[in-house]
Enzyme design. Sequence first.
Site, PDB file in Angstrom:
ATOM      1  N   GLY A  15      -6.162   1.093  -1.145  1.00 24.37           N
ATOM      2  CA  GLY A  15      -7.151   1.760  -2.045  1.00 24.37           C
ATOM      3  C   GLY A  15      -7.218   2.915  -2.670  1.00 24.37           C
ATOM      4  CG  MET A  93      -1.842  -6.868  -5.440  1.00 24.72           C
ATOM      5  SD  MET A  93      -0.708  -5.808  -5.656  1.00 24.72           S
ATOM      6  CE  MET A  93       0.528  -7.178  -4.574  1.00 24.72           C
ATOM      7  CG  HIS A 112       6.528  -0.727  -9.738  1.00 21.32           C
ATOM      8  ND1 HIS A 112       6.041  -2.122  -9.033  1.00 21.32           N
ATOM      9  CD2 HIS A 112       8.020  -0.718  -9.656  1.00 21.32           C
ATOM     10  CE1 HIS A 112       7.181  -2.907  -8.859  1.00 21.32           C
ATOM     11  NE2 HIS A 112       8.245  -2.069  -8.812  1.00 21.32           N
ATOM     12  CB  VAL A 147       5.665  -8.364 -14.235  1.00 18.78           C
ATOM     13  CG1 VAL A 147       5.513  -7.928 -12.965  1.00 18.78           C
ATOM     14  CG2 VAL A 147       4.795 -10.214 -14.535  1.00 18.78           C
ATOM     15  CD  GLU A 177       3.195   4.282  -5.122  1.00 21.99           C
ATOM     16  OE1 GLU A 177       1.761   4.048  -5.333  1.00 21.99           O
ATOM     17  OE2 GLU A 177       3.407   4.086  -4.242  1.00 21.99           O
TER      18      GLU A 177
HETATM   19  C1  GRF Z   1       0.670   1.350  -4.313  1.00 20.00           C
HETATM   20  O1  GRF Z   1       1.942   0.933  -3.764  1.00 20.00           O
HETATM   21  C2  GRF Z   1       1.170   0.886  -6.009  1.00 20.00           C
HETATM   22  O2  GRF Z   1       1.949   1.500  -6.571  1.00 20.00           O
HETATM   23  C3  GRF Z   1       1.190  -0.436  -5.791  1.00 20.00           C
HETATM   24  O3  GRF Z   1       0.151  -1.201  -4.330  1.00 20.00           O
HETATM   25  C4  GRF Z   1       0.134  -0.274  -4.205  1.00 20.00           C
HETATM   26  C5  GRF Z   1      -0.859   0.429  -3.502  1.00 20.00           C
HETATM   27  O4  GRF Z   1      -1.458   1.148  -2.731  1.00 20.00           O
HETATM   28  N1  GRF Z   1       1.442  -1.048  -6.951  1.00 20.00           N
HETATM   29  P1  GRF Z   1      -3.053   1.718  -2.242  1.00 20.00           P
HETATM   30  O5  GRF Z   1      -3.825   0.087  -2.684  1.00 20.00           O
HETATM   31  O6  GRF Z   1      -3.782   2.241  -3.430  1.00 20.00           O
HETATM   32  O7  GRF Z   1      -2.913   2.572  -1.079  1.00 20.00           O
END
Ligand code: GRF
Length: 217
Positions: A15, A93, A112, A147, A177
């Site tokens: 998270g 997931m 992503h 997806v 991100e």
């Molecule tokens: C991130 O790299 C996101 O892009 C991918 O899963 C990862 C999750 O990371 N879908 P976090 O749990 O937010 O640290």
Amino acid sequence: MTKKLKIGVQISGQGSNLQALIDACQRPDFPAEIVLVISNVAGAGGLARAERAGIAIRTFPHQDYPTRQAFEAALDAAHNEAGVELICNAGFMRILSPWLVQRWQGRMINIHPSLLPAFPGLHTHQRVLDAGVRFTGCTVHFVETGVDEGAIIVQAAVPVLAGDDATILAARVLGYEHQAYPLAVRLLASGAVQYQAGKAVWVKKRPTPTTGLLNPC
Ligand code: GRF
């Protein structure tokens, strides 16, 4: 103060993107608030982050449900009960069925860790390295039934460097991100970007880069 957009965040893991959204939402001028965090994994690290921030959490272990439909109906009901207006998938997931995606179409986004439409799916960073591309990045996009498909809201380009392995590259991308996801939520919550007929349409102009990048430079 104007009304904040109510968001529900779906996670499965540590998270860190959720944390970036929590931090953004704590700024008084941020136009969204997190009203619910959902995990399909009991004990996911992100749940503790939400609890520390005083945000309601709910856990729906997918394996406890007889069907995917039943699991997804529970998610849908939880968001509706909490008054969620935008669902943010952040390391969630589970593949979502068309009925749920359609119900939340234009109101559900995902992050992503690649420059979509390149490298959708799992093991992204290793596939990026195997392909030898010089840039990768991350993408925040509306969720459609395919997806990692859907109109792009924000992207960050991140260089691939000599000596990178998948772990090093993932960490570099993750840092971006954490900037891209709050920005995407801000753009949607403020009305600067809107979902219209499958596209992410600019309603208000924002600063954009004027230069490209070379790698190596
Ligand atoms: C991130 O790299 C996101 O892009 C991918 O899963 C990862 C999750 O990371 N879908 P976090 O749990 O937010 O640290």
